[in-house]
Design a protein around this motif. Sequence first.
Motif, PDB file in Angstrom:
ATOM      1  N   HIS A  26       4.373   6.016  -9.775  1.00 26.07           N
ATOM      2  CA  HIS A  26       3.961   7.115 -10.657  1.00 26.07           C
ATOM      3  C   HIS A  26       2.594   6.858 -11.281  1.00 26.07           C
ATOM      4  O   HIS A  26       1.804   7.790 -11.459  1.00 26.07           O
ATOM      5  CB  HIS A  26       5.019   7.334 -11.743  1.00 26.07           C
ATOM      6  CG  HIS A  26       4.688   8.449 -12.672  1.00 26.07           C
ATOM      7  ND1 HIS A  26       4.786   9.773 -12.294  1.00 26.07           N
ATOM      8  CD2 HIS A  26       4.246   8.449 -13.948  1.00 26.07           C
ATOM      9  CE1 HIS A  26       4.422  10.533 -13.310  1.00 26.07           C
ATOM     10  NE2 HIS A  26       4.089   9.759 -14.320  1.00 26.07           N
ATOM     11  N   ASN A  27       2.294   5.616 -11.615  1.00 24.68           N
ATOM     12  CA  ASN A  27       1.029   5.286 -12.290  1.00 24.68           C
ATOM     13  C   ASN A  27      -0.094   4.949 -11.323  1.00 24.68           C
ATOM     14  O   ASN A  27      -1.171   4.515 -11.741  1.00 24.68           O
ATOM     15  CB  ASN A  27       1.242   4.137 -13.274  1.00 24.68           C
ATOM     16  CG  ASN A  27       2.127   4.550 -14.430  1.00 24.68           C
ATOM     17  OD1 ASN A  27       2.054   5.663 -14.912  1.00 24.68           O
ATOM     18  ND2 ASN A  27       2.985   3.650 -14.860  1.00 24.68           N
ATOM     19  N   GLY A  28       0.137   5.108 -10.023  1.00 21.86           N
ATOM     20  CA  GLY A  28      -0.912   4.908  -9.042  1.00 21.86           C
ATOM     21  C   GLY A  28      -1.318   3.454  -8.834  1.00 21.86           C
ATOM     22  O   GLY A  28      -2.470   3.176  -8.516  1.00 21.86           O
ATOM     23  N   LEU A  29      -0.376   2.530  -8.991  1.00 23.11           N
ATOM     24  CA  LEU A  29      -0.673   1.112  -8.853  1.00 23.11           C
ATOM     25  C   LEU A  29      -0.193   0.534  -7.526  1.00 23.11           C
ATOM     26  O   LEU A  29      -0.115  -0.684  -7.375  1.00 23.11           O
ATOM     27  CB  LEU A  29      -0.033   0.343 -10.019  1.00 23.11           C
ATOM     28  CG  LEU A  29      -0.498   0.771 -11.409  1.00 23.11           C
ATOM     29  CD1 LEU A  29       0.330   0.083 -12.475  1.00 23.11           C
ATOM     30  CD2 LEU A  29      -1.975   0.481 -11.583  1.00 23.11           C
ATOM     31  N   VAL A  30       0.106   1.394  -6.573  1.00 20.79           N
ATOM     32  CA  VAL A  30       0.665   0.934  -5.303  1.00 20.79           C
ATOM     33  C   VAL A  30      -0.349   0.098  -4.522  1.00 20.79           C
ATOM     34  O   VAL A  30       0.004  -0.940  -3.964  1.00 20.79           O
ATOM     35  CB  VAL A  30       1.169   2.115  -4.454  1.00 20.79           C
ATOM     36  CG1 VAL A  30       1.609   1.656  -3.084  1.00 20.79           C
ATOM     37  CG2 VAL A  30       2.321   2.795  -5.165  1.00 20.79           C
ATOM     38  N   GLN A  31      -1.606   0.518  -4.474  1.00 25.24           N
ATOM     39  CA  GLN A  31      -2.607  -0.249  -3.727  1.00 25.24           C
ATOM     40  C   GLN A  31      -2.751  -1.657  -4.291  1.00 25.24           C
ATOM     41  O   GLN A  31      -2.833  -2.630  -3.537  1.00 25.24           O
ATOM     42  CB  GLN A  31      -3.950   0.465  -3.735  1.00 25.24           C
ATOM     43  CG  GLN A  31      -3.964   1.691  -2.855  1.00 25.24           C
ATOM     44  CD  GLN A  31      -5.320   2.362  -2.844  1.00 25.24           C
ATOM     45  OE1 GLN A  31      -6.159   2.113  -3.704  1.00 25.24           O
ATOM     46  NE2 GLN A  31      -5.538   3.213  -1.853  1.00 25.24           N
ATOM     47  N   GLN A  32      -2.775  -1.772  -5.599  1.00 24.18           N
ATOM     48  CA  GLN A  32      -2.874  -3.086  -6.241  1.00 24.18           C
ATOM     49  C   GLN A  32      -1.636  -3.929  -5.929  1.00 24.18           C
ATOM     50  O   GLN A  32      -1.746  -5.111  -5.592  1.00 24.18           O
ATOM     51  CB  GLN A  32      -3.027  -2.911  -7.752  1.00 24.18           C
ATOM     52  CG  GLN A  32      -3.091  -4.195  -8.523  1.00 24.18           C
ATOM     53  CD  GLN A  32      -3.171  -3.940 -10.021  1.00 24.18           C
ATOM     54  OE1 GLN A  32      -3.376  -2.826 -10.473  1.00 24.18           O
ATOM     55  NE2 GLN A  32      -2.997  -4.981 -10.788  1.00 24.18           N
TER      56      GLN A  32
END
Length: 79
Positions: A26-32
Amino acid sequence: MATFFTSYNTHHRHSGLNYYTPDTVHNGLVQQATRHRQETLDACYARNPHRYRRRPTALGVPPVAGINHKETNPLSQTA
């Protein structure tokens, strides 16, 4: 219940999200998170390459994720 939902969304890794937490997605931290997973997998592979058939790769989030996501197929269609 608030404690349960907070823990569930921030710590529980969902199989439908390739073991990411809902907050990570949800917070867009998947790439990290994927980059961190890949670094860990690379280190494990470097230490013991004989344990693997091929170099492991970290998966991203599946393109479609949801509760009760229904795929249609010939058997599920009504006549």
